[in-house]
Design a protein around this motif. Structure first.
Motif, PDB file in Angstrom:
ATOM      1  N   ALA A  73      32.023 -12.831  27.417  1.00 56.14           N
ATOM      2  CA  ALA A  73      31.641 -11.462  27.024  1.00 56.14           C
ATOM      3  C   ALA A  73      31.386 -10.649  28.292  1.00 56.14           C
ATOM      4  CB  ALA A  73      30.382 -11.502  26.162  1.00 56.14           C
ATOM      5  N   SER A 109      35.114 -12.374  24.510  1.00 63.51           N
ATOM      6  CA  SER A 109      34.521 -12.043  23.200  1.00 63.51           C
ATOM      7  C   SER A 109      33.975 -10.612  23.153  1.00 63.51           C
ATOM      8  CB  SER A 109      33.424 -13.051  22.850  1.00 63.51           C
ATOM      9  OG  SER A 109      32.373 -12.955  23.788  1.00 63.51           O
ATOM     10  N   GLY A 110      34.504  -9.733  24.008  1.00 60.87           N
ATOM     11  CA  GLY A 110      34.123  -8.322  23.932  1.00 60.87           C
ATOM     12  C   GLY A 110      32.926  -8.008  24.797  1.00 60.87           C
ATOM     13  N   LEU A 113      26.718  -8.684  23.644  1.00 62.96           N
ATOM     14  CA  LEU A 113      25.927  -8.077  22.570  1.00 62.96           C
ATOM     15  C   LEU A 113      24.492  -7.786  23.014  1.00 62.96           C
ATOM     16  CD1 LEU A 113      27.341 -10.156  19.581  1.00 62.96           C
ATOM     17  CD2 LEU A 113      27.848  -7.776  20.167  1.00 62.96           C
ATOM     18  N   ASN A 114      24.000  -8.489  24.010  1.00 66.65           N
ATOM     19  CA  ASN A 114      22.646  -8.203  24.521  1.00 66.65           C
ATOM     20  C   ASN A 114      22.626  -6.846  25.228  1.00 66.65           C
ATOM     21  OD1 ASN A 114      21.593 -10.886  23.814  1.00 66.65           O
ATOM     22  ND2 ASN A 114      23.094 -11.534  25.344  1.00 66.65           N
ATOM     23  N   ARG A 153      40.099 -17.052  21.995  1.00 66.61           N
ATOM     24  CA  ARG A 153      39.893 -15.790  21.282  1.00 66.61           C
ATOM     25  C   ARG A 153      39.804 -14.565  22.191  1.00 66.61           C
ATOM     26  NH1 ARG A 153      37.101 -17.266  16.138  1.00 66.61           N
ATOM     27  NH2 ARG A 153      36.661 -19.476  16.283  1.00 66.61           N
ATOM     28  N   LEU A 155      38.314 -11.045  21.290  1.00 71.89           N
ATOM     29  CA  LEU A 155      37.619 -10.329  20.207  1.00 71.89           C
ATOM     30  C   LEU A 155      37.070  -8.985  20.679  1.00 71.89           C
ATOM     31  CD1 LEU A 155      35.410 -13.202  18.658  1.00 71.89           C
ATOM     32  CD2 LEU A 155      37.771 -12.594  18.111  1.00 71.89           C
ATOM     33  N   VAL A 179      37.489  -6.912  15.934  1.00 74.23           N
ATOM     34  CA  VAL A 179      36.398  -7.185  14.984  1.00 74.23           C
ATOM     35  C   VAL A 179      35.453  -5.991  14.835  1.00 74.23           C
ATOM     36  CG1 VAL A 179      36.398  -9.695  15.390  1.00 74.23           C
ATOM     37  CG2 VAL A 179      34.937  -8.219  16.794  1.00 74.23           C
ATOM     38  N   HIS A 180      35.803  -4.880  15.487  1.00 76.33           N
ATOM     39  CA  HIS A 180      34.876  -3.743  15.557  1.00 76.33           C
ATOM     40  C   HIS A 180      34.325  -3.329  14.203  1.00 76.33           C
ATOM     41  CE1 HIS A 180      37.604  -3.731  18.991  1.00 76.33           C
ATOM     42  NE2 HIS A 180      36.690  -3.075  19.674  1.00 76.33           N
ATOM     43  N   MET A 183      31.437  -4.933  13.032  1.00 78.64           N
ATOM     44  CA  MET A 183      30.234  -4.595  13.800  1.00 78.64           C
ATOM     45  C   MET A 183      29.809  -3.149  13.522  1.00 78.64           C
ATOM     46  SD  MET A 183      29.749  -7.345  15.509  1.00 78.64           S
ATOM     47  CE  MET A 183      28.520  -6.815  16.683  1.00 78.64           C
ATOM     48  N   LEU A 185      31.713  -0.562  13.958  1.00 85.34           N
ATOM     49  CA  LEU A 185      32.225   0.213  15.103  1.00 85.34           C
ATOM     50  C   LEU A 185      33.713   0.479  14.960  1.00 85.34           C
ATOM     51  CD1 LEU A 185      30.609  -1.820  18.049  1.00 85.34           C
ATOM     52  CD2 LEU A 185      29.906   0.463  17.270  1.00 85.34           C
ATOM     53  N   TRP A 189      37.093   1.511  23.970  1.00 84.12           N
ATOM     54  CA  TRP A 189      37.582   1.337  25.354  1.00 84.12           C
ATOM     55  C   TRP A 189      39.052   1.761  25.467  1.00 84.12           C
ATOM     56  CZ3 TRP A 189      35.613  -4.316  26.857  1.00 84.12           C
ATOM     57  CH2 TRP A 189      34.205  -4.320  26.821  1.00 84.12           C
TER      58      TRP A 189
HETATM   59  C1  LIG Z   1      33.543  -3.074  22.586  1.00 85.78           C
HETATM   60  C2  LIG Z   1      32.926  -3.548  21.301  1.00 85.78           C
HETATM   61  C3  LIG Z   1      32.678  -5.028  21.273  1.00 85.78           C
HETATM   62  O1  LIG Z   1      33.278  -5.768  22.009  1.00 85.78           O
HETATM   63  S1  LIG Z   1      31.546  -5.576  20.158  1.00 85.78           S
HETATM   64  C4  LIG Z   1      31.443  -7.286  20.467  1.00 85.78           C
HETATM   65  C5  LIG Z   1      32.423  -8.024  19.622  1.00 85.78           C
HETATM   66  N1  LIG Z   1      32.279  -9.443  19.770  1.00 85.78           N
HETATM   67  C6  LIG Z   1      31.560 -10.193  18.963  1.00 85.78           C
HETATM   68  O2  LIG Z   1      30.934  -9.738  18.032  1.00 85.78           O
HETATM   69  C7  LIG Z   1      31.606 -11.675  19.270  1.00 85.78           C
HETATM   70  C8  LIG Z   1      30.493 -12.421  18.568  1.00 85.78           C
HETATM   71  N2  LIG Z   1      30.626 -13.842  18.810  1.00 85.78           N
HETATM   72  C9  LIG Z   1      31.308 -14.655  17.976  1.00 85.78           C
HETATM   73  O3  LIG Z   1      31.884 -14.248  16.992  1.00 85.78           O
HETATM   74  C10 LIG Z   1      31.302 -16.115  18.333  1.00 85.78           C
HETATM   75  O4  LIG Z   1      30.287 -16.360  19.296  1.00 85.78           O
HETATM   76  C11 LIG Z   1      32.670 -16.605  18.881  1.00 85.78           C
HETATM   77  C12 LIG Z   1      33.139 -15.747  20.070  1.00 85.78           C
HETATM   78  C13 LIG Z   1      33.693 -16.592  17.761  1.00 85.78           C
HETATM   79  C14 LIG Z   1      32.529 -18.051  19.420  1.00 85.78           C
HETATM   80  O5  LIG Z   1      32.011 -18.864  18.393  1.00 85.78           O
HETATM   81  P1  LIG Z   1      31.615 -20.374  18.718  1.00 85.78           P
HETATM   82  O6  LIG Z   1      32.769 -21.068  19.320  1.00 85.78           O
HETATM   83  O7  LIG Z   1      31.032 -20.950  17.490  1.00 85.78           O
HETATM   84  O8  LIG Z   1      30.523 -20.280  19.863  1.00 85.78           O
HETATM   85  P2  LIG Z   1      29.052 -19.643  19.787  1.00 85.78           P
HETATM   86  O9  LIG Z   1      28.971 -18.616  18.736  1.00 85.78           O
HETATM   87  O10 LIG Z   1      28.072 -20.731  19.768  1.00 85.78           O
HETATM   88  O11 LIG Z   1      29.010 -18.882  21.198  1.00 85.78           O
HETATM   89  C15 LIG Z   1      28.658 -19.523  22.404  1.00 85.78           C
HETATM   90  C16 LIG Z   1      27.621 -18.666  23.048  1.00 85.78           C
HETATM   91  O12 LIG Z   1      28.255 -17.443  23.435  1.00 85.78           O
HETATM   92  C17 LIG Z   1      27.465 -16.352  22.966  1.00 85.78           C
HETATM   93  N3  LIG Z   1      28.336 -15.206  22.720  1.00 85.78           N
HETATM   94  C18 LIG Z   1      29.538 -15.191  22.130  1.00 85.78           C
HETATM   95  N4  LIG Z   1      30.025 -13.957  22.094  1.00 85.78           N
HETATM   96  C19 LIG Z   1      29.089 -13.149  22.675  1.00 85.78           C
HETATM   97  C20 LIG Z   1      29.004 -11.757  22.943  1.00 85.78           C
HETATM   98  N5  LIG Z   1      30.000 -10.916  22.620  1.00 85.78           N
HETATM   99  N6  LIG Z   1      27.913 -11.303  23.549  1.00 85.78           N
HETATM  100  C21 LIG Z   1      26.911 -12.124  23.909  1.00 85.78           C
HETATM  101  N7  LIG Z   1      26.936 -13.448  23.691  1.00 85.78           N
HETATM  102  C22 LIG Z   1      28.008 -13.959  23.074  1.00 85.78           C
HETATM  103  C23 LIG Z   1      26.828 -16.878  21.687  1.00 85.78           C
HETATM  104  O13 LIG Z   1      25.720 -16.098  21.354  1.00 85.78           O
HETATM  105  C24 LIG Z   1      26.477 -18.278  22.127  1.00 85.78           C
HETATM  106  O14 LIG Z   1      25.324 -18.209  22.913  1.00 85.78           O
HETATM  107  P3  LIG Z   1      24.101 -19.265  22.696  1.00 85.78           P
HETATM  108  O15 LIG Z   1      24.733 -20.606  23.010  1.00 85.78           O
HETATM  109  O16 LIG Z   1      23.699 -19.156  21.261  1.00 85.78           O
HETATM  110  O17 LIG Z   1      23.065 -18.838  23.674  1.00 85.78           O
END
Ligand SMILES: CCC(=O)SCCNC(=O)CCNC(=O)[C@H](O)C(C)(C)COP(=O)(O)OP(=O)(O)OC[C@H]1O[C@@H](n2cnc3c(N)ncnc32)[C@H](O)[C@@H]1OP(=O)(O)O
Length: 303
Positions: A73, A109-110, A113-114, A153, A155, A179-180, A183, A185, A189
């Motif tokens: 991210a 992953s975009g 989020l923090n 991914r 995202l 995935v916006h 969210m 959104l 960008w």
């Molecule tokens: C410009 C607008 C944007 O980009 S909005 C942001 C869009 N992105 C998201 O919403 C991504 C959200 N994350 C997810 O869907 C999942 O974490 C994905 C990426 C599918 C991975 O799943 P999985 O393989 O099960 O791993 P996990 O969830 O345990 O993740 C591992 C650690 O990474 C973190 N992580 C992931 N994505 C983000 C993110 N975008 N921002 C901040 N942190 C992220 C997870 O929170 C996790 O952290 P932790 O191990 O719980 O501390």
């Protein structure tokens, strides 16, 4: 309207378009502009991860989005670092291509989020978008052939990043997903504007409104994905496969490859008259140049 009136009108529109592009580049390059400065300070307050750049002797640079603990991210400091890396690539005269990849077997992953939560007000959100739009526009306009190598991914903002490259390659388990909507959104960008230009407005509407998962088959079918690598993410030699695929487009000297990219950018972005003028100017940089003279001396047959 008379023919002369219409021509004048087109000229004014053309000048307006060119001014807008130059203005956008000036804004993007400015390090002292007030509002941009304030968002820089806010982005700097969210550290973590890095954007690594490796310029290789082959003329291919590898830009790696690296924040593995958060699935790559984008933290605030990574957004600032990306701008610096793009600036380094803008002045790389020996370069031919750039591959954008994620670290540790996944793409991105975009936005983090923090960081997003901490600047969750429209003013800061728009300033962050302005900053990223400028950087990604400059990435797309590099005189280098660019390729997003999607392992795992891509995202949200990660999906948007792939659209700022000329080509997208995917591993067999890769996924691009805007995935916006999930969210609450829309892309900010520049990903929507670029997506429409890549896949057309009908397909873009489906991808954004349905937050559809684009796997390799679906991606190829709609023209978002240029090639599928028959290996899975994290297999180790994905980058080598990507470089191999890219090599067919970057044979020859860097000035010629850069000239090719420049005429494509102007054709893509400028009104016809302006694009033709740019094409003439770029042609002038290679006509009678070393590669041209060498080719003439060899009397090649293009069979
Ligand atoms: C410009 C607008 C944007 O980009 S909005 C942001 C869009 N992105 C998201 O919403 C991504 C959200 N994350 C997810 O869907 C999942 O974490 C994905 C990426 C599918 C991975 O799943 P999985 O393989 O099960 O791993 P996990 O969830 O345990 O993740 C591992 C650690 O990474 C973190 N992580 C992931 N994505 C983000 C993110 N975008 N921002 C901040 N942190 C992220 C997870 O929170 C996790 O952290 P932790 O191990 O719980 O501390």
């Amino acid at each position: 309207m008379s023919v002369c009136g219409a021509a004048r009108c087109r000229l004014i529109q053309t000048r307006g378009a060119v001014r807008r592009i130059l203005q956008q580049n000036r804004t993007a390059c400015s390090h002292t502009n007030g509002p941009a400065e304030s968002i820089r300070e806010k982005l700097q307050a969210f550290p973590g991860g890095s954007i690594e750049l490796q310029k290789q002797e082959t003329g291919i640079a590898v830009l790696t989005v690296s924040n593995p603990a958060r699935m790559n991210a984008f933290s605030g400091s990574m957004m600032l670092e990306l701008e610096q890396r793009v600036h380094e690539l803008e002045t790389w005269t020996e370069g031919k291509a750039v591959i954008v990849q994620g670290a540790a077997g996944t793409f991105c992953s975009g936005s983090d989020l923090n960081a997003v939560r901490a600047i969750a007000n429209p003013h800061d959100g728009m300033k962050m978008c302005e900053f990223m739009q400028n950087t990604l526009t400059r990435l797309l306009r590099l005189p280098l052939i660019s390729m997003a190598l999607v392992e795992g991914r891509a995202l949200g903002g990660g999906a948007e990043l792939t659209t700022a490259c000329d080509f997208r390659l995917m591993t067999s388990d890769g996924v691009i997903q805007f995935v916006h909507k999930h969210m609450g959104l829309v892309p900010g960008w520049g990903g929507a504007a670029r997506l429409v230009r890549i896949v057309g407005s009908q397909n873009a509407l489906k991808l954004l409104s349905g937050a559809k998962k684009v796997d390799p088959d679906f991606g190829k079918q709609m023209g978002l994905v240029d090639e599928v690598l028959h290996c899975s993410s994290g297999e180790g030699d994905t980058l080598a496969h990507g470089e191999q695929w890219l090599s067919q487009f970057i044979k020859g000297p860097a000035p010629v490859i850069q000239a090719v990219k420049k005429v494509v950018i102007s054709g893509r972005e400028l009104p016809l008259e302006q694009a033709l003028e740019t094409e003439r100017n770029v042609f002038g940089t290679v006509w009678g140049g070393p590669a041209n003279l060498e080719a003439l001396a060899l009397k090649p047959k293009h069979k």
